[in-house]
Structures are given as structure tokens and as C-alpha cells.
Design a protein around this motif. Sequence first.
Motif, PDB file in Angstrom:
ATOM      1  N   HIS A  95      44.723  55.430  28.454  1.00 30.39           N
ATOM      2  CA  HIS A  95      45.248  54.146  29.754  1.00 30.39           C
ATOM      3  C   HIS A  95      44.293  53.917  30.803  1.00 30.39           C
ATOM      4  CE1 HIS A  95      49.597  52.719  30.455  1.00 30.39           C
ATOM      5  NE2 HIS A  95      48.799  52.237  29.972  1.00 30.39           N
ATOM      6  N   PHE A  96      42.739  53.607  30.736  1.00 28.02           N
ATOM      7  CA  PHE A  96      42.335  53.733  31.832  1.00 28.02           C
ATOM      8  C   PHE A  96      42.574  52.915  33.067  1.00 28.02           C
ATOM      9  CE2 PHE A  96      37.541  53.122  33.476  1.00 28.02           C
ATOM     10  CZ  PHE A  96      37.939  53.876  33.886  1.00 28.02           C
ATOM     11  N   SER A  97      43.554  51.403  32.201  1.00 25.06           N
ATOM     12  CA  SER A  97      43.359  50.356  33.240  1.00 25.06           C
ATOM     13  C   SER A  97      44.401  50.374  34.563  1.00 25.06           C
ATOM     14  CB  SER A  97      43.908  49.153  32.279  1.00 25.06           C
ATOM     15  OG  SER A  97      44.965  49.180  31.641  1.00 25.06           O
ATOM     16  N   HIS A  98      45.161  51.977  34.027  1.00 24.64           N
ATOM     17  CA  HIS A  98      46.312  52.442  35.391  1.00 24.64           C
ATOM     18  C   HIS A  98      45.694  53.236  35.395  1.00 24.64           C
ATOM     19  CE1 HIS A  98      48.440  49.379  32.230  1.00 24.64           C
ATOM     20  NE2 HIS A  98      49.702  49.307  32.623  1.00 24.64           N
ATOM     21  N   LEU A  99      45.107  53.781  35.725  1.00 27.97           N
ATOM     22  CA  LEU A  99      44.367  55.186  36.704  1.00 27.97           C
ATOM     23  C   LEU A  99      44.286  54.172  38.062  1.00 27.97           C
ATOM     24  CD1 LEU A  99      41.978  56.951  33.898  1.00 27.97           C
ATOM     25  CD2 LEU A  99      44.629  57.284  34.359  1.00 27.97           C
ATOM     26  N   SER A 100      44.194  55.074  38.893  1.00 24.91           N
ATOM     27  CA  SER A 100      43.818  55.219  40.182  1.00 24.91           C
ATOM     28  C   SER A 100      42.217  54.935  40.601  1.00 24.91           C
ATOM     29  CB  SER A 100      44.419  55.632  41.649  1.00 24.91           C
ATOM     30  OG  SER A 100      43.404  57.094  41.203  1.00 24.91           O
ATOM     31  N   ASN A 101      41.153  54.768  41.120  1.00 24.08           N
ATOM     32  CA  ASN A 101      39.949  55.207  41.540  1.00 24.08           C
ATOM     33  C   ASN A 101      39.420  56.391  41.524  1.00 24.08           C
ATOM     34  OD1 ASN A 101      39.515  52.001  41.621  1.00 24.08           O
ATOM     35  ND2 ASN A 101      38.918  52.289  43.569  1.00 24.08           N
ATOM     36  N   LEU A 102      40.419  56.827  42.095  1.00 24.48           N
ATOM     37  CA  LEU A 102      40.032  58.494  42.202  1.00 24.48           C
ATOM     38  C   LEU A 102      40.458  59.139  40.533  1.00 24.48           C
ATOM     39  CD1 LEU A 102      39.280  61.523  43.177  1.00 24.48           C
ATOM     40  CD2 LEU A 102      42.106  61.214  44.052  1.00 24.48           C
ATOM     41  N   TRP A 183      47.482  46.870  40.964  1.00 23.91           N
ATOM     42  CA  TRP A 183      49.019  46.680  41.087  1.00 23.91           C
ATOM     43  C   TRP A 183      48.747  47.948  41.451  1.00 23.91           C
ATOM     44  CZ3 TRP A 183      46.303  44.097  36.424  1.00 23.91           C
ATOM     45  CH2 TRP A 183      46.823  45.803  35.482  1.00 23.91           C
ATOM     46  N   SER A 184      50.437  47.996  42.035  1.00 28.30           N
ATOM     47  CA  SER A 184      50.488  49.823  42.466  1.00 28.30           C
ATOM     48  C   SER A 184      51.128  50.168  41.179  1.00 28.30           C
ATOM     49  CB  SER A 184      51.472  49.778  43.654  1.00 28.30           C
ATOM     50  OG  SER A 184      51.964  50.928  43.740  1.00 28.30           O
ATOM     51  N   ILE A 185      50.469  51.459  40.732  1.00 29.33           N
ATOM     52  CA  ILE A 185      51.726  52.604  38.890  1.00 29.33           C
ATOM     53  C   ILE A 185      52.049  53.419  40.196  1.00 29.33           C
ATOM     54  CG2 ILE A 185      51.296  53.314  37.902  1.00 29.33           C
ATOM     55  CD1 ILE A 185      49.684  50.481  37.480  1.00 29.33           C
ATOM     56  N   ASN A 186      53.800  53.333  39.500  1.00 34.65           N
ATOM     57  CA  ASN A 186      54.093  54.091  39.746  1.00 34.65           C
ATOM     58  C   ASN A 186      54.399  55.167  39.221  1.00 34.65           C
ATOM     59  OD1 ASN A 186      56.721  55.739  40.983  1.00 34.65           O
ATOM     60  ND2 ASN A 186      58.369  54.314  40.538  1.00 34.65           N
ATOM     61  N   ARG A 187      53.999  56.526  38.993  1.00 35.00           N
ATOM     62  CA  ARG A 187      53.078  57.556  38.761  1.00 35.00           C
ATOM     63  C   ARG A 187      54.816  58.614  38.496  1.00 35.00           C
ATOM     64  NH1 ARG A 187      48.349  60.573  40.577  1.00 35.00           N
ATOM     65  NH2 ARG A 187      49.126  60.353  43.048  1.00 35.00           N
ATOM     66  N   GLY A 188      55.835  58.410  38.676  1.00 32.49           N
ATOM     67  CA  GLY A 188      57.160  59.242  39.392  1.00 32.49           C
ATOM     68  C   GLY A 188      56.863  60.674  39.070  1.00 32.49           C
ATOM     69  N   ASP A 195      47.061  52.704  44.179  1.00 30.90           N
ATOM     70  CA  ASP A 195      46.585  51.085  43.455  1.00 30.90           C
ATOM     71  C   ASP A 195      46.032  51.472  42.397  1.00 30.90           C
ATOM     72  OD1 ASP A 195      48.254  50.359  45.473  1.00 30.90           O
ATOM     73  OD2 ASP A 195      46.617  50.463  47.229  1.00 30.90           O
ATOM     74  N   SER A 196      45.589  50.538  41.089  1.00 29.46           N
ATOM     75  CA  SER A 196      45.268  50.514  39.940  1.00 29.46           C
ATOM     76  C   SER A 196      44.826  49.157  39.433  1.00 29.46           C
ATOM     77  CB  SER A 196      45.766  50.769  38.394  1.00 29.46           C
ATOM     78  OG  SER A 196      44.842  50.852  37.673  1.00 29.46           O
ATOM     79  N   CYS A 197      42.893  49.283  40.233  1.00 26.93           N
ATOM     80  CA  CYS A 197      42.881  47.285  39.738  1.00 26.93           C
ATOM     81  C   CYS A 197      42.207  47.408  37.446  1.00 26.93           C
ATOM     82  CB  CYS A 197      41.537  47.313  40.329  1.00 26.93           C
ATOM     83  SG  CYS A 197      42.204  47.356  42.066  1.00 26.93           S
ATOM     84  N   GLU A 198      42.272  46.636  37.737  1.00 26.73           N
ATOM     85  CA  GLU A 198      41.441  45.770  36.127  1.00 26.73           C
ATOM     86  C   GLU A 198      40.549  44.808  35.966  1.00 26.73           C
ATOM     87  OE1 GLU A 198      43.052  45.445  31.533  1.00 26.73           O
ATOM     88  OE2 GLU A 198      44.763  45.405  33.329  1.00 26.73           O
ATOM     89  N   GLY A 199      39.496  44.636  35.457  1.00 26.92           N
ATOM     90  CA  GLY A 199      38.678  43.523  35.448  1.00 26.92           C
ATOM     91  C   GLY A 199      37.105  44.292  35.527  1.00 26.92           C
ATOM     92  N   MET A 200      36.435  42.503  35.545  1.00 29.31           N
ATOM     93  CA  MET A 200      34.966  43.551  35.758  1.00 29.31           C
ATOM     94  C   MET A 200      34.289  43.435  37.387  1.00 29.31           C
ATOM     95  SD  MET A 200      33.575  43.396  32.457  1.00 29.31           S
ATOM     96  CE  MET A 200      31.311  43.111  32.844  1.00 29.31           C
TER      97      MET A 200
END
Length: 738
Positions: A95-102, A183-188, A195-200
Motif C-alpha cells: 500500500h505504498f501510495s498511502h505510506l508516509s515518507n518515513l 493528503w493526510s492519512i488517518n492510521r487509526g 502525510d502521504s504523497c503520490e506522484g513522480m
Amino acid sequence: MVAKNRKQTGKSPATQADRDKSPLVSPPGKSNIRRPGREGKAFTSSHPNGLSGIRHKLGLTPSAVVKLGITLLLAALTGYLHWYHLSQLFENDRHFSHLSNLEKEMAFRTEMGLYYSYYKTIIEAPSFLDGLYMVMNDRLTEYPLVINTLKRFNLYPEVVLASWYRMYTGVMGYLGIPTKMCWSINRGEGLTPVDSCEGMGDPAYFYVTCVFLLNGVMMSLFFIYGAYLSGSRLGGIVTTMCFFFNHGESTRVMWTPPLRESFAYPFLVLQMLLLTYILRTRNPSRTAMVALGISNLCFMLPWQFAQFVLLTQVASLFASYILGYLSPAKMQSILVTHMITLGVCFILMFGNSMLLTSFYASSLVSIWAIIALRDRFTQVFKPGIIIWVMQGLAWVGSTILLKFMLSTVLGASDDAHISGLIKSKFTSYKDFHTLMYTCAAEFDFMELETPLRYLKTLLLPINILVVALIAAKTIQDIVRFLRDGGKASGKTEDVDEAAGSEIAAKGELVYHSLQLVAFAVLAILIMRLKLFLTPHMCIMASLICSKQLFAWIGEKFKHQIVVFAVMAIMAIQGVANLQAQWAIIGEFSNLPQEELLDWIQDNTRPDSVFAGAMPTMASVKLSTGRPIVNHPHYEDAGLRERTKLVYSMYSRMSGETVKRNLMKLGVDFFVLEDSWCTRRTRPGCSMPEIWDIEDPQNVGKTPLCTHMSRNSRPHFTTVFSNDIYKVLKVPKVTKDLR
């Protein structure tokens, strides 16, 4: 070049020569009187009529152009499908597109994280040249040493990708075009949103996308390779289907994008395709040899183990030469190309001694010398089996002798562990460094399940049949040669002139069979190397479409029916394998390591020095930028000794001894992992048991790591702990310690 090759396929030497003499043949029904004028016009109007000019220059008919177009279209389609397949598997697994940079950085475990850290260094530097200087004068990877990581770690892929990323983001920023969406991801579970980013425009996304695109191109090359080798586009389809049906055995790029093989292997496919063209062509052009050299260089630069693969290639070619399928002139041309490539690679790797002291380098010199002295061999030994055996023995003996002479003269010992690893495969020999390899499943012998999986997709039976047919034809040639008393010995050039096409066609098949055997031996000894065997088996499977081997089946239509029937049977298990891959759904999460890295970032100085398990140290360097003393790149003799000192924490030595070891290395904090103390892949492979081989006087004592997990005092102070990790503070060096 592929178009030209396909045009040459099946041509007799005379026909080919005639075509080469008059590449611009006037169409039927046209007067020859106007030919000079028409030729002049063709050259002067090459810009408005470019495609036609290229077609005439390559000597292609309109129908051949259409066939070439279809081939390239199918190749592009297979490349796109493979890129999409890899991207989806990687995304589904993490689910790489929804992971934070860390989290994205933590997903690159072990040496993947180490390689990625240098890419990150270059893109975050004030300028590209500043970043390049930082990786060439690195002070963080092996504290307190300053090392040129470009020389040590084959980092050219990271340098190239970082330069592309900086150019891409710079141009897009200048044009005002957004490159990523965040976008901001709520991890529960009470966790803070990320914050997670997608794109080149996202560094990690750009990195893995480029890797997958490269491996998509690799699949296009596979299709062309299979089609060219078999002489049929159907052969290309068989190759790609075999690869997809055995995908889990063929590659691991979808799980481990930053590994060196992900960048290097596509260039090996290109190199072997070019080599096949050279073997098939009686007089390969200089352009072809230059292309072979460039592909060779692109294969060697990203991967330190490329030399072992090229050693098997040179050995297979030498065996083909000994049997008379390869002329001395062509063999020497290939050897010279390899030598030049090796020299250029040596320069670009800033004089990395492992290249010159390798068996590959020694083998190139010894084979070249044997070929240069072929007349002497002919004078001394009787033509036939005796001279073949003596040439083989001369190659083995001179290669080993030259390798160890060079290692002694240059004082190189970085590849000593390879000799130990090979020795351990055939004897009971074992030491600390050897066990660090052999206790990992990927460096063990090939598991029995692997050939069974080949059997279920028919990959193994097809390869056995193809190799058996090639072997039968080769044995017939050898028997005929021996029956004639070896009269053709030493006259390979004359034979090549008389029947060049037939010998070249047989020679390329003999080479591919020998290469398959070499890859099989490597894969059986070291399971990780099945990543060379399985794709080559897919290439060899294309030969079921070869008229040269399967003309006995009958007419073309009947042959195609048989091939489609075989593919249908292969698809039964192959589709099931693909469905199993598509069913892998996961999401990356490693909260204990995230807590560790956050604590290091917030509670330690930027110059605090860390030691610990090699995979964890790669993550510490990547995500916190703290100096480390050991890392997962185990191919350097000095680093192996450093790691051995660090891993004494998992031995049965006294706490005082281990503390002194760490203090001498300048370590401030040690990251202790309980699992490394207890984990045991098989008997004799837990860290305390590995240490028992090196430290027999302490056998039977409780491992130090067990004591440390309970109470780190009086030798160390625990400053952080969670379920997985414990950070021990190492006392500062006192005046009596040096």
C-alpha cells in the motif's frame, strides 16, 4: 539492428553477400538506367522521406517492415504489461501510495535502505555536484572512515536517478506543473495521522517507478530475444508467457526494487541478445561489438556480482570455441570487447581492485593466451578429445594461478569470503563470515520445491527436450569430427567460410545450452542465483518454435498447433501462479522501528554513532542521518571485521570485552534486538551458535545478548526500549583505551 538480423536469418552466405553488395535494389519493372539518379535523389531527400530511406538502408521489403512493426508492437505490449504487473504487486503488498515518507524509507529494508540513502543524499543536497561530492566523501557509513561510496557500493544507478529527479522537479517547477498529490492519512489505533504523497515528484515514488519501467523494457527485450533466437514471433510469446507463469521464480524486483540486480539484469538481457546476434553473424560489425561493450558496461557498473555471471558466459563461449563452433577471430574479438569493458569499469569504479582480481578478469587473459597459442597446442597434442581436454585444463589452471597472483600482488582480500562460500558448498568448512551467508535461505542450496514448480509449468520438461535435441546434434558433429580424424582442426575459419550459416546457427544453440548448464550449477549451489536460471530457461523454451530443432514435427501449421497446445497446458499452473501473486494484499507497518527512529531523531545528537544489526543500521542511516559503523554491504574485508566486532554482542564473550570492542569503534549507542539472539533458521544458525565456531572457549555460557535483554548494567545503560528494540548507551572511551 534487430530488423537487419531478422532479414539475415536463414540466408545463405552467397545470398547475404549479394544483398550486402546492392542494398538499394530498384523495384521490379523499373529501368536500371535511372538508378544512379534515383540513388542520388534518395540521399538528398532523406529528411522528407526518412522511413523509406531507413527501410532501403536496412534492405527491408515493405512486408518485412510490417513484420518488424508487429514484432516491436508486441514487444512494447509485453513491456507495458510487465511494468503494470510489477507496479500492482508492489502497491498491493505494501500500500505504498498511502505510506508516509518515513514508512516508505522503512519499507526499503537491509541493503535496499543503504542504497536508497545515497539517492536521498544527492536529491537533498544544495546541488547535484554537492550531493555527488558527499557520496564520494562519505563520513556516515563507516564511521570514522571517509569512503568513496561510489567506488564501494556500485551506486551509479542512484547517481543517475537522482540527477533525473532533480532535472524533472526543476523543469516541472519552472513550468508550474504539479508533480505530486499529498493528503493526510488517518492510521487509526491511536496513531498520529501522517502525510502521504503520490506522484513522480515524490522521491521514493520516482525511484521505484523508474526501476519498474526499466524492468518493463527488460520484458520487451525478452520478447525480441525469444523471437530472434527461435526465428518466430511465436517464440517471443512463449518466452514472455513462461516468464509470467514462473514470475515468482524469475525475479524479485517487485518486492526489492533498490537491489543491484534490479538495475543490472535488464542490461544482461540486452547483452545476451547482442551476443546472439554476433554469434549468428559471420562478420559482425564494429558497431555490434561496441554495442556489446556498452551493454556489458551497463551490466557491470550497477552490480558487484556481475563478474561471476560474465565468467560463466566467457566459459560457455570458450567451450563453444573448443568444440569448433566459434572461430578464433570472433572469440578473440569478444574477449577484447570484454577486456576493454572491464578496463573502463575499473576506471569508473575508481580502481576497485575486486574487478582486476576476479576470476572473470583472469579468465579473459588466460583464454586469450590459449587462443593465441592454438597452433602450439595443435603441434603438441593430437587433434580431438585430447587437445580439447588440455585446452580446458590450461584454462582452469592458468585462471586460478593468475587470480591468486593478482590478489597477492594487489593485496586484495575483499572477495576472500566468496572462496570460503564456495569451499563450504563442497566441504565441511565453515567460519563466521561463511555462516553469515549460508545461514540465509537465499544463499543455501536450491530447495526441492523449485524444480517441482518448474515441472508443473512444463518449463523443465521443455528445457530438457530442447537441450537434449541440441546435445544430440552436437554429439553427431563431434562423432563425425573424430571419425574424420580431426582433419578440420585448426581450420575453423575455412569451415566458417564454407558453411558459415550452419555452423553459426549451431554455435549459438550450443552456447545457449552451455550457458543454461552454467546457470543451473550456480542456482543449485546458491538459491538466490535461480534469478538467472529461470529467465534463461524461458529463453530456451522459445526454441520449441524453432524450425531448426523441430522440423520433424511437420508443416508450419501443425508445428504451431503443437506449440499452442503446450502453452495451453502450461497456462493451467501458470495462471494459478499469477492468481496467487495477485491475491497478495498487505500494508506495510513497522511501529516498533518507527518509534526507534523517532526517538533517535529527537533524543540524540546528529553526530551520535550507532552500531547494531546490519539491516537496522541501514534504516538508521537512511531515516536519521546518524553515523553508523557497520552496514549490510558485506563485500569489503574491513567491513566484515567491523561487523564481527559489533556482533560480538550476540556471542558468549564477557560484557567487558564487548564494551571495549564497541568503544574502540567509537560507538555511542548500540541497538539491541532480542530476535537476533534467539532467531534460528536451522540448527547451528543462531548468532550464539555461529559465534561458537569462532569462540570455542566460551561454548556453553549464556549469550551476552540474553543478559543485556534482562539488565544492561554495569557495562551499558539502557536509554530506550520497546517490544523489539533496546538502545544501549556505550560509555565514552577512557584514556587507557585506544
